[in-house]
Structure formats: structure tokens, C-alpha cells
Design an enzyme around this catalytic site. Structure first.
Site, PDB file in Angstrom:
ATOM      1  CG  ASP A   9      49.585  30.260  44.474  1.00  0.00           C
ATOM      2  OD1 ASP A   9      50.043  31.414  44.399  1.00  0.00           O
ATOM      3  OD2 ASP A   9      48.787  29.784  43.634  1.00  0.00           O
ATOM      4  CG  LEU A  10      45.491  34.535  47.119  1.00  0.00           C
ATOM      5  CD1 LEU A  10      44.840  34.214  48.462  1.00  0.00           C
ATOM      6  CD2 LEU A  10      45.670  36.042  46.982  1.00  0.00           C
ATOM      7  CG  ASP A  11      45.464  34.724  42.599  1.00  0.00           C
ATOM      8  OD1 ASP A  11      44.356  35.242  42.733  1.00  0.00           O
ATOM      9  OD2 ASP A  11      46.534  35.335  42.758  1.00  0.00           O
ATOM     10  CB  THR A  17      41.371  35.285  42.209  1.00  0.00           C
ATOM     11  OG1 THR A  17      42.503  34.519  42.556  1.00  0.00           O
ATOM     12  CG2 THR A  17      40.738  35.876  43.441  1.00  0.00           C
ATOM     13  CE  LYS A  45      44.488  28.211  36.380  1.00  0.00           C
ATOM     14  NZ  LYS A  45      43.995  26.838  36.513  1.00  0.00           N
ATOM     15  N   GLY A  46      49.955  32.044  37.976  1.00  0.00           N
ATOM     16  CA  GLY A  46      51.246  32.178  38.656  1.00  0.00           C
ATOM     17  C   GLY A  46      52.171  33.196  38.021  1.00  0.00           C
ATOM     18  NE  ARG A  49      48.510  43.847  38.440  1.00  0.00           N
ATOM     19  CZ  ARG A  49      48.505  44.724  39.442  1.00  0.00           C
ATOM     20  NH1 ARG A  49      48.597  45.996  39.191  1.00  0.00           N
ATOM     21  NH2 ARG A  49      48.415  44.325  40.695  1.00  0.00           N
ATOM     22  CB  SER A 114      50.481  35.197  46.430  1.00  0.00           C
ATOM     23  OG  SER A 114      49.793  35.764  45.342  1.00  0.00           O
ATOM     24  CB  ALA A 115      52.887  36.037  41.464  1.00  0.00           C
ATOM     25  CB  SER A 116      48.374  38.348  43.694  1.00  0.00           C
ATOM     26  OG  SER A 116      47.468  39.428  43.750  1.00  0.00           O
ATOM     27  CG  ASN A 118      45.376  43.220  43.575  1.00  0.00           C
ATOM     28  OD1 ASN A 118      45.360  44.394  43.942  1.00  0.00           O
ATOM     29  ND2 ASN A 118      45.496  42.875  42.306  1.00  0.00           N
ATOM     30  CE  LYS A 145      54.514  31.923  43.431  1.00  0.00           C
ATOM     31  NZ  LYS A 145      53.098  31.649  43.724  1.00  0.00           N
ATOM     32  CD  GLU A 169      52.307  27.916  43.262  1.00  0.00           C
ATOM     33  OE1 GLU A 169      51.442  27.776  42.378  1.00  0.00           O
ATOM     34  OE2 GLU A 169      52.758  29.021  43.576  1.00  0.00           O
ATOM     35  CG  ASP A 170      46.955  27.408  40.990  1.00  0.00           C
ATOM     36  OD1 ASP A 170      47.874  28.100  41.474  1.00  0.00           O
ATOM     37  OD2 ASP A 170      46.111  27.858  40.205  1.00  0.00           O
TER      38      ASP A 170
END
Ligand code: G6P
Ligand code: MG
Length: 220
Positions: A9-11, A17, A45-46, A49, A114-116, A118, A145, A169-170
């Protein structure tokens, strides 16, 4: 056969972020006349947007027209992009390079899940884009997710069976998505919150290379 691919995962896993997402959502909430706390930001989180904005408007008790909703989505993202503009490699979370380096040394493929929307520009800013063999982000998925879609697409892109993939994952929804994909889930963060994960670590400094080695050599 042990784990043969790893999905990040990213964020909150590679970079923190969440603090920039928080600032952008808080600015919008304040403009709309209400407060938005760090505790409430945990719920984001996760989460995509669009869903975040729905939750934010619920918190503020605001009913939006479609036009307002669309405008606030754009506004939040523009503010977020301003906050992340100056991000660089110094914002990579501790020991992420250690883990990526270990996997690269062994030619184990890695993907981003990632869900982002960006994700690519952020990976570019922190100079990690070339490390990834596949990128799956918010632009590639139709189901958020805890649906496993994002991770299943990543596994397919790497040409590895889901049960041989490990996910870092966080977010609770992210751990559930990994479990729903039949992958090995590793929670990065509070073990009580991420209790559904197969393994838990507060951060990558707690994860030994011996542990990673054991995952890659376990007989399934
Ligand atoms: C990640 C973050 C969420 C964020 C989502 C969408 O999953 O944890 O907090 O809302 O990505 O990010 P985006 O950059 O597309 O607004
Ligand atoms: Mg995350």
C-alpha cells in the site's frame, strides 16, 4: 512454495501522506464551518476520495448538491497536491528501503496496490517509481478496499498466484482486502486496530530480514 511477490500500500506504508490528506480535509471542513479532528481522519485511511467526502459531509451534517460535491472533490485534491508538492525521498518511512532492497536483491517482484489516484506522482517525487514492477492505483479499480480487486489486479500484473502474494497495509479495509484476496496480510501500525492481519509490526524497523526470508521460503 513461499511468498513470491510483495504488494505495498502507499499512504501510511511507504510515506506518511495521511497528514497531508488530513490538512486538506480539515481546510475544507473549516471552510464549510465545522471541525475535523485527527481521530476522525483515522476513518479515512484506505478509503477513496469520494467516500472520504461523503463521510466528511456526514460529520458536518451537510447535504450537498452534485455540483457542490464535485467541486469540493476537486478543491480538496488541489489543496492536497499543494501540500505534497515538495515531498522528496526524505519522506519515505523508516526502513522501507531496507525491505525493498532485500526483495530487489532476490529478484522478487513488487507491486503497488493503492486507493490513491495520486500514487504515481508521489512515487516519482520520492524516487521509488522505478523500483516497482507493477502499479495499481485508484485509477485502475472500480471497487474499493475491502474488495480485493486492487490486489488481485496487482497479482495478475506480476503473474503470481494470489496465495503467493504478501500485502503490507496500514488500513483495516486494506487488511480485509488482502485477506479477501487470499493473500498473506501484514499490518503496519497498531496491532489492535489491524488485528485481522496475519502478522503485525508497528513499522518496518521492527521487521527483520530473517522474517522476510522465512516468508519467501515457507512451504505452502
Ligand atoms: C489512500 C489514503 C486515503 C485516500 C485515498 C485516495 O487510500 O489512505 O486516505 O483518501 O488513498 O487518495 P487520493 O490521492 O486519490 O485522493
Ligand atoms: Mg494506507
Amino acid at each position: 512454495m513461499g511468498a513470491s511477490a510483495f504488494i505495498f500500500d502507499l499512504d501510511g506504508v511507504i510515506v506518511d501522506t495521511a497528514k497531508y490528506h488530513y490538512l486538506a480535509w480539515k481546510k475544507l471542513a473549516n471552510e464549510l464551518g465545522f471541525e475535523f479532528t485527527k481521530e476522525q481522519n483515522e476513518l479515512f485511511k484506505g478509503v477513496s476520495r469520494k467516500r472520504c467526502l461523503e463521510i466528511l459531509l456526514d460529520i458536518g451534517g451537510i447535504t450537498a448538491t452534485q455540483e457542490q460535491f464535485d467541486r469540493w472533490m476537486v478543491e480538496k485534491n488541489e489543496d492536497y497536491l499543494e501540500y505534497i508538492e515538495k515531498m522528496d525521498a526524505s519522506e519515505i518511512l523508516l526502513d522501507v528501503p531496507k525491505v525493498i532492497g532485500f526483495l530487489k536483491d532476490r529478484n522478487i517482484p513488487i507491486a503497488l496496490g493503492s486507493a490513491s489516484k495520486n500514487a504515481r506522482p508521489i512515487l516519482e517525487k520520492v524516487k521509488l517509481l522505478p523500483s516497482f514492477d507493477a502499479i495499481v492505483d485508484g485509477n485502475d479499480v472500480s471497487k474499493a478496499k475491502p474488495d480485493p480487486e486492487v490486489f488481485l489486479i496487482a497479482a495478475r500484473k506480476l503473474n503470481v498466484a494470489p496465495e503467493n502474494c504478501v500485502v503490507f497495509e496500514d488500513a483495516v479495509a486494506g487488511i480485509q482486502a488482502a485477506n479477501n484476496a487470499d493473500m498473506i496480510s501484514i499490518g503496519i501500525g497498531d496491532a489492535q486496530i489491524l488485528s485481522e492481519a496475519d502478522y503485525n509490526f508497528n513499522d518496518f524497523t521492527e521487521m527483520s530480514l530473517a522474517f522476510l526470508e522465512s516468508l519467501t521460503s515457507v512451504q505452502a
